[in-house]
Design a protein around this motif. Structure first.
Motif, PDB file in Angstrom:
ATOM      1  N   LEU A 115     -31.847  25.270  78.270  1.00 32.12           N
ATOM      2  CA  LEU A 115     -30.517  24.684  78.292  1.00 32.12           C
ATOM      3  C   LEU A 115     -30.327  23.945  79.619  1.00 32.12           C
ATOM      4  O   LEU A 115     -30.586  24.503  80.684  1.00 32.12           O
ATOM      5  CB  LEU A 115     -29.439  25.763  78.139  1.00 32.12           C
ATOM      6  CG  LEU A 115     -27.982  25.320  78.346  1.00 32.12           C
ATOM      7  CD1 LEU A 115     -27.566  24.305  77.277  1.00 32.12           C
ATOM      8  CD2 LEU A 115     -27.043  26.521  78.344  1.00 32.12           C
ATOM      9  N   ILE A 116     -29.897  22.688  79.530  1.00 30.64           N
ATOM     10  CA  ILE A 116     -29.598  21.894  80.721  1.00 30.64           C
ATOM     11  C   ILE A 116     -28.145  21.457  80.631  1.00 30.64           C
ATOM     12  O   ILE A 116     -27.769  20.722  79.708  1.00 30.64           O
ATOM     13  CB  ILE A 116     -30.509  20.649  80.812  1.00 30.64           C
ATOM     14  CG1 ILE A 116     -31.985  21.059  80.813  1.00 30.64           C
ATOM     15  CG2 ILE A 116     -30.168  19.833  82.065  1.00 30.64           C
ATOM     16  CD1 ILE A 116     -32.938  19.888  80.632  1.00 30.64           C
ATOM     17  N   ARG A 117     -27.327  21.933  81.558  1.00 31.37           N
ATOM     18  CA  ARG A 117     -25.938  21.497  81.627  1.00 31.37           C
ATOM     19  C   ARG A 117     -25.805  20.581  82.836  1.00 31.37           C
ATOM     20  O   ARG A 117     -26.229  20.954  83.932  1.00 31.37           O
ATOM     21  CB  ARG A 117     -25.006  22.705  81.765  1.00 31.37           C
ATOM     22  CG  ARG A 117     -24.927  23.573  80.506  1.00 31.37           C
ATOM     23  CD  ARG A 117     -24.241  24.891  80.778  1.00 31.37           C
ATOM     24  NE  ARG A 117     -25.103  25.782  81.558  1.00 31.37           N
ATOM     25  CZ  ARG A 117     -24.716  26.971  82.029  1.00 31.37           C
ATOM     26  NH1 ARG A 117     -23.485  27.397  81.821  1.00 31.37           N
ATOM     27  NH2 ARG A 117     -25.550  27.730  82.713  1.00 31.37           N
ATOM     28  N   THR A 118     -25.232  19.400  82.646  1.00 35.26           N
ATOM     29  CA  THR A 118     -25.196  18.444  83.738  1.00 35.26           C
ATOM     30  C   THR A 118     -23.888  17.687  83.779  1.00 35.26           C
ATOM     31  O   THR A 118     -23.270  17.420  82.733  1.00 35.26           O
ATOM     32  CB  THR A 118     -26.382  17.453  83.634  1.00 35.26           C
ATOM     33  OG1 THR A 118     -26.448  16.640  84.799  1.00 35.26           O
ATOM     34  CG2 THR A 118     -26.258  16.559  82.406  1.00 35.26           C
ATOM     35  N   TYR A 119     -23.452  17.354  84.985  1.00 39.31           N
ATOM     36  CA  TYR A 119     -22.252  16.554  85.201  1.00 39.31           C
ATOM     37  C   TYR A 119     -22.641  15.352  86.038  1.00 39.31           C
ATOM     38  O   TYR A 119     -23.308  15.483  87.073  1.00 39.31           O
ATOM     39  CB  TYR A 119     -21.177  17.376  85.912  1.00 39.31           C
ATOM     40  CG  TYR A 119     -19.994  16.554  86.375  1.00 39.31           C
ATOM     41  CD1 TYR A 119     -19.220  15.850  85.455  1.00 39.31           C
ATOM     42  CD2 TYR A 119     -19.665  16.474  87.723  1.00 39.31           C
ATOM     43  CE1 TYR A 119     -18.139  15.088  85.874  1.00 39.31           C
ATOM     44  CE2 TYR A 119     -18.575  15.722  88.147  1.00 39.31           C
ATOM     45  CZ  TYR A 119     -17.822  15.021  87.214  1.00 39.31           C
ATOM     46  OH  TYR A 119     -16.763  14.256  87.629  1.00 39.31           O
ATOM     47  N   GLU A 120     -22.258  14.147  85.595  1.00 39.52           N
ATOM     48  CA  GLU A 120     -22.620  12.912  86.284  1.00 39.52           C
ATOM     49  C   GLU A 120     -21.377  12.088  86.600  1.00 39.52           C
ATOM     50  O   GLU A 120     -20.473  11.974  85.761  1.00 39.52           O
ATOM     51  CB  GLU A 120     -23.574  12.075  85.435  1.00 39.52           C
ATOM     52  CG  GLU A 120     -24.982  12.651  85.338  1.00 39.52           C
ATOM     53  CD  GLU A 120     -25.773  12.497  86.620  1.00 39.52           C
ATOM     54  OE1 GLU A 120     -25.316  11.752  87.523  1.00 39.52           O
ATOM     55  OE2 GLU A 120     -26.851  13.119  86.738  1.00 39.52           O
ATOM     56  N   VAL A 121     -21.348  11.520  87.798  1.00 36.47           N
ATOM     57  CA  VAL A 121     -20.192  10.731  88.221  1.00 36.47           C
ATOM     58  C   VAL A 121     -20.540   9.258  88.465  1.00 36.47           C
ATOM     59  O   VAL A 121     -19.643   8.417  88.568  1.00 36.47           O
ATOM     60  CB  VAL A 121     -19.574  11.302  89.517  1.00 36.47           C
ATOM     61  CG1 VAL A 121     -19.012  12.677  89.278  1.00 36.47           C
ATOM     62  CG2 VAL A 121     -20.597  11.335  90.644  1.00 36.47           C
ATOM     63  N   LEU A 164     -36.791  15.607  75.085  1.00 34.18           N
ATOM     64  CA  LEU A 164     -35.741  15.863  74.102  1.00 34.18           C
ATOM     65  C   LEU A 164     -36.211  15.662  72.665  1.00 34.18           C
ATOM     66  O   LEU A 164     -35.485  15.979  71.722  1.00 34.18           O
ATOM     67  CB  LEU A 164     -34.543  14.943  74.375  1.00 34.18           C
ATOM     68  CG  LEU A 164     -33.817  15.179  75.702  1.00 34.18           C
ATOM     69  CD1 LEU A 164     -32.678  14.177  75.875  1.00 34.18           C
ATOM     70  CD2 LEU A 164     -33.291  16.612  75.797  1.00 34.18           C
ATOM     71  N   ARG A 165     -37.434  15.152  72.495  1.00 33.52           N
ATOM     72  CA  ARG A 165     -37.940  14.894  71.148  1.00 33.52           C
ATOM     73  C   ARG A 165     -38.999  15.894  70.700  1.00 33.52           C
ATOM     74  O   ARG A 165     -39.456  15.846  69.566  1.00 33.52           O
ATOM     75  CB  ARG A 165     -38.541  13.479  71.083  1.00 33.52           C
ATOM     76  CG  ARG A 165     -37.564  12.376  71.431  1.00 33.52           C
ATOM     77  CD  ARG A 165     -38.151  11.009  71.095  1.00 33.52           C
ATOM     78  NE  ARG A 165     -37.313   9.926  71.599  1.00 33.52           N
ATOM     79  CZ  ARG A 165     -37.541   9.264  72.717  1.00 33.52           C
ATOM     80  NH1 ARG A 165     -38.593   9.587  73.460  1.00 33.52           N
ATOM     81  NH2 ARG A 165     -36.740   8.305  73.118  1.00 33.52           N
ATOM     82  N   ARG A 166     -39.377  16.794  71.594  1.00 30.47           N
ATOM     83  CA  ARG A 166     -40.434  17.726  71.218  1.00 30.47           C
ATOM     84  C   ARG A 166     -39.884  18.802  70.277  1.00 30.47           C
ATOM     85  O   ARG A 166     -38.664  18.956  70.133  1.00 30.47           O
ATOM     86  CB  ARG A 166     -41.058  18.349  72.467  1.00 30.47           C
ATOM     87  CG  ARG A 166     -40.188  19.346  73.190  1.00 30.47           C
ATOM     88  CD  ARG A 166     -40.832  19.804  74.490  1.00 30.47           C
ATOM     89  NE  ARG A 166     -40.071  20.901  75.075  1.00 30.47           N
ATOM     90  CZ  ARG A 166     -40.253  21.348  76.305  1.00 30.47           C
ATOM     91  NH1 ARG A 166     -41.155  20.779  77.087  1.00 30.47           N
ATOM     92  NH2 ARG A 166     -39.536  22.365  76.761  1.00 30.47           N
ATOM     93  N   ALA A 167     -40.793  19.563  69.675  1.00 29.24           N
ATOM     94  CA  ALA A 167     -40.398  20.538  68.652  1.00 29.24           C
ATOM     95  C   ALA A 167     -39.430  21.586  69.198  1.00 29.24           C
ATOM     96  O   ALA A 167     -38.447  21.935  68.543  1.00 29.24           O
ATOM     97  CB  ALA A 167     -41.648  21.207  68.082  1.00 29.24           C
ATOM     98  N   GLU A 168     -39.701  22.092  70.386  1.00 28.59           N
ATOM     99  CA  GLU A 168     -38.827  23.101  70.992  1.00 28.59           C
ATOM    100  C   GLU A 168     -38.079  22.481  72.168  1.00 28.59           C
ATOM    101  O   GLU A 168     -38.159  22.957  73.306  1.00 28.59           O
ATOM    102  CB  GLU A 168     -39.639  24.315  71.438  1.00 28.59           C
ATOM    103  CG  GLU A 168     -40.313  25.045  70.272  1.00 28.59           C
ATOM    104  CD  GLU A 168     -41.090  26.258  70.725  1.00 28.59           C
ATOM    105  OE1 GLU A 168     -41.144  26.506  71.951  1.00 28.59           O
ATOM    106  OE2 GLU A 168     -41.636  26.961  69.868  1.00 28.59           O
ATOM    107  N   ALA A 169     -37.343  21.439  71.875  1.00 30.73           N
ATOM    108  CA  ALA A 169     -36.620  20.710  72.925  1.00 30.73           C
ATOM    109  C   ALA A 169     -35.490  21.568  73.487  1.00 30.73           C
ATOM    110  O   ALA A 169     -34.863  22.348  72.760  1.00 30.73           O
ATOM    111  CB  ALA A 169     -36.043  19.418  72.360  1.00 30.73           C
ATOM    112  N   PRO A 170     -35.210  21.425  74.779  1.00 37.96           N
ATOM    113  CA  PRO A 170     -34.060  22.132  75.344  1.00 37.96           C
ATOM    114  C   PRO A 170     -32.765  21.523  74.830  1.00 37.96           C
ATOM    115  O   PRO A 170     -32.744  20.378  74.362  1.00 37.96           O
ATOM    116  CB  PRO A 170     -34.209  21.888  76.851  1.00 37.96           C
ATOM    117  CG  PRO A 170     -34.935  20.592  76.949  1.00 37.96           C
ATOM    118  CD  PRO A 170     -35.890  20.587  75.783  1.00 37.96           C
ATOM    119  N   ARG A 171     -31.688  22.267  74.907  1.00 43.99           N
ATOM    120  CA  ARG A 171     -30.368  21.719  74.606  1.00 43.99           C
ATOM    121  C   ARG A 171     -29.829  21.048  75.865  1.00 43.99           C
ATOM    122  O   ARG A 171     -29.939  21.603  76.959  1.00 43.99           O
ATOM    123  CB  ARG A 171     -29.424  22.837  74.148  1.00 43.99           C
ATOM    124  CG  ARG A 171     -29.755  23.389  72.762  1.00 43.99           C
ATOM    125  CD  ARG A 171     -28.881  24.584  72.432  1.00 43.99           C
ATOM    126  NE  ARG A 171     -29.216  25.735  73.258  1.00 43.99           N
ATOM    127  CZ  ARG A 171     -28.337  26.521  73.856  1.00 43.99           C
ATOM    128  NH1 ARG A 171     -27.031  26.265  73.749  1.00 43.99           N
ATOM    129  NH2 ARG A 171     -28.722  27.550  74.584  1.00 43.99           N
TER     130      ARG A 171
END
Length: 293
Positions: A115-121, A164-171
């Protein structure tokens, strides 16, 4: 004294192996000095191994497992398989000519995250950038780079997106400040293509995209951009990543991670819900086409 390996390979795998070795040593009631004696290494070398700061020699790991009473062949094979993964070169090492060490560490963590949670400004997150947008961002940060270097850096970023396209991609759960969508990085055509790509991304099952509109006023993460990575390994804590101009900060202390997790949790609530993102992006697209941006 055993020779340290070059720090190539997987940081995450080294941390896994090191954490496991530390648990086995403690369970056996052995000191780092006693463990070091068996592999002709110092106490500090054992400490660095257990913290994942050096590579491993398989011979050393076999000797340590014997010392720690690990007689099960299947368990020995499992640990040695992790060691080989830890020592194996990562795909981005072929781009080492355009990669700083501090960012190589992030790529390794990113590849291992669930899981990758990110905030961008300021910019669209790197994992969601189009090639043209990425090139424009790269030129901003590397104004002296020639065409060949720009090509290499852009190729690296496009290769990175395959995660993000692999079989077990992270969210990926990304929150963008509205300013990101109104800043014409690379010009209007480049921004238009990027917004269209974001609209398409909204349909991806493993990507959740939200926007904090200007109308929301101040918000929980006004301090700047950051990412939080979570891993599918119980022994690895969440890591907060904060990128600076020439370096990056990695935080894994529980109290610090908790503060950032609370901030992004509030952002998820304060931002427009994901279901409204496509409509918001289409609105920006309309303003772009009409010359308002």
């Amino acid at each position: 004294m055993a020779e340290e390996h070059d720090l190539g390979g997987s940081t995450v795998r080294r941390l896994q192996v090191g954490t496991h070795l530390r648990a086995l040593r403690r369970a056996g009631g052995l000191s780092r000095e006693e463990a070091g004696y068996v592999i002709r290494a110092s106490e500090s070398k054992i400490s660095r191994m257990e913290l994942g700061r050096v590579g491993f020699k398989e011979r050393d790991i076999v000797d340590l497992l014997k010392l720690y009473g690990v007689d099960d062949q299947a368990e020995q094979d499992r640990v040695l398989a992790l060691v080989r993964e830890a020592n194996a070169p990562s795909w981005w090492q072929s781009y080492s000519d355009v990669l700083d060490t501090w960012f190589q560490n992030y790529l390794d963590l990113e590849q291992a995250a669930e899981l990758i949670r990110t905030y961008e400004v300021q910019f669209v997150p790197g994992l969601l950038q189009t090639d043209a947008y990425a090139r424009a961002v790269i030129r901003l940060g590397h104004g002296d780079a020639g065409p060949a270097e720009i090509d290499r850096r852009a190729a690296l970023r496009m290769r990175r997106k395959q995660l993000l396209r692999r079989a077990e991609a992270p969210r990926l759960w990304a929150v963008l400040d509205e300013a990101v969508l109104r800043r014409p990085i690379g010009g209007r055509d480049v921004l238009r293509e990027q917004i269209l790509a974001l609209i398409e991304t909204c349909e991806s099952p493993n990507v959740r995209l939200q926007v904090v509109p200007f109308g929301s006023g101040g918000h929980a993460a006004a301090g700047g951009a950051f990412s939080i990575l979570r891993f599918p390994h119980d022994e690895l804590p969440d890591v907060v990543y904060i990128e600076h101009l020439t370096s990056a900060l990695y935080l894994d202390r529980r109290e610090e991670v908790d503060q950032y997790a609370a901030a992004i949790g509030r952002l998820f609530i304060e931002a427009d819900p994901p279901a409204k993102t496509p409509r918001f992006l289409e609105k920006i697209l309309g303003e772009l086409d009409s010359g308002k941006i």
